[in-house]
Motif scaffolding. Structure first.
Motif, PDB file in Angstrom:
ATOM      1  N   TRP A 111       8.408  -0.950   6.077  1.00  0.00           N
ATOM      2  CA  TRP A 111       7.323   0.539   6.092  1.00  0.00           C
ATOM      3  C   TRP A 111       7.719   0.576   4.021  1.00  0.00           C
ATOM      4  CZ3 TRP A 111       9.673   4.327   9.514  1.00  0.00           C
ATOM      5  CH2 TRP A 111       9.882   3.894  10.828  1.00  0.00           C
ATOM      6  N   LYS A 112       5.943   1.511   4.177  1.00  0.00           N
ATOM      7  CA  LYS A 112       5.720   1.590   2.882  1.00  0.00           C
ATOM      8  C   LYS A 112       5.538   3.652   3.172  1.00  0.00           C
ATOM      9  CE  LYS A 112       4.885  -1.956   1.007  1.00  0.00           C
ATOM     10  NZ  LYS A 112       4.996  -2.967   2.077  1.00  0.00           N
ATOM     11  N   PHE A 113       5.898   4.182   2.064  1.00  0.00           N
ATOM     12  CA  PHE A 113       5.547   5.557   1.226  1.00  0.00           C
ATOM     13  C   PHE A 113       4.944   5.301   0.615  1.00  0.00           C
ATOM     14  CE2 PHE A 113       9.490   5.008   4.517  1.00  0.00           C
ATOM     15  CZ  PHE A 113      10.204   5.602   5.277  1.00  0.00           C
ATOM     16  N   TYR A 114       4.255   7.214   0.608  1.00  0.00           N
ATOM     17  CA  TYR A 114       4.038   7.874  -0.879  1.00  0.00           C
ATOM     18  C   TYR A 114       4.383   8.025  -2.626  1.00  0.00           C
ATOM     19  CZ  TYR A 114      -0.651   8.051   2.186  1.00  0.00           C
ATOM     20  OH  TYR A 114      -1.777   8.223   3.258  1.00  0.00           O
ATOM     21  N   PRO A 115       4.225   7.642  -2.961  1.00  0.00           N
ATOM     22  CA  PRO A 115       4.881   7.422  -4.110  1.00  0.00           C
ATOM     23  C   PRO A 115       5.564   8.575  -4.405  1.00  0.00           C
ATOM     24  CG  PRO A 115       2.996   6.272  -4.672  1.00  0.00           C
ATOM     25  CD  PRO A 115       2.881   7.098  -3.242  1.00  0.00           C
ATOM     26  N   GLY A 116       6.701   8.723  -4.856  1.00  0.00           N
ATOM     27  CA  GLY A 116       7.287  10.171  -5.858  1.00  0.00           C
ATOM     28  C   GLY A 116       7.993  10.571  -4.322  1.00  0.00           C
ATOM     29  N   GLN A 117       8.154  10.771  -3.302  1.00  0.00           N
ATOM     30  CA  GLN A 117       9.440  11.011  -2.441  1.00  0.00           C
ATOM     31  C   GLN A 117      10.834  10.012  -2.768  1.00  0.00           C
ATOM     32  OE1 GLN A 117       6.993  11.669   1.337  1.00  0.00           O
ATOM     33  NE2 GLN A 117       6.451  10.220   1.136  1.00  0.00           N
ATOM     34  N   GLU A 118      11.294   9.883  -3.614  1.00  0.00           N
ATOM     35  CA  GLU A 118      12.724   9.235  -3.998  1.00  0.00           C
ATOM     36  C   GLU A 118      13.753   9.187  -2.659  1.00  0.00           C
ATOM     37  OE1 GLU A 118      14.802   6.458  -7.328  1.00  0.00           O
ATOM     38  OE2 GLU A 118      14.027   8.677  -7.532  1.00  0.00           O
ATOM     39  N   GLY A 119      14.584   8.654  -2.511  1.00  0.00           N
ATOM     40  CA  GLY A 119      16.194   9.474  -1.569  1.00  0.00           C
ATOM     41  C   GLY A 119      16.255   9.039  -0.366  1.00  0.00           C
TER      42      GLY A 119
END
Length: 113
Positions: A76-84
């Motif tokens: 899975w990939k998420f939009y960048p900048g949502q670290e955690g």
């Protein structure tokens, strides 16, 4: 938390997923043998939007379902900048196939901390 993660654990719906994340799917053997159950992982999403660490926190009791779920979410990939950390729960259901689960398990997890 009791799962050895630093910081808050967010719900999957709180993060923006990139389009094209594949869900795990039943194969004929798992369907034929009537395997179903609930599973949950904690996954660490990097600043770049990739999953870099995964912890199993609830297993279905069927290794084949657990490994199919893990293989799917590992990509899975998420939009960048949502670290955690994020919780990714699924329910394997013979009638509806693998479904992302609602927040019942999350409530139990937060009560345990």
């Amino acid at each position: 938390s009791s799962y050895g993660v630093n910081g808050p654990v967010r719900q999957l719906e709180d993060l923006r997923q990139m389009p094209g994340n594949k869900r795990p799917t039943y194969d004929n053997e798992d369907r034929f043998k009537g395997r179903q159950g609930e599973i949950a992982f904690l996954a660490f999403v990097s600043r770049q939007g990739k999953i870099t660490d995964i912890k199993l926190i609830k297993a279905t009791g069927h290794r084949s379902l657990d490994s199919k779920t893990l293989a799917a979410i590992r990509e899975w990939k998420f939009y960048p900048g949502q670290e955690g950390w994020v919780e990714i729960p699924f329910r394997w259901d013979l009638k509806g196939g693998p479904q992302e689960m609602t927040t019942t398990l999350r409530r139990k997890i937060s009560q345990r901390e």
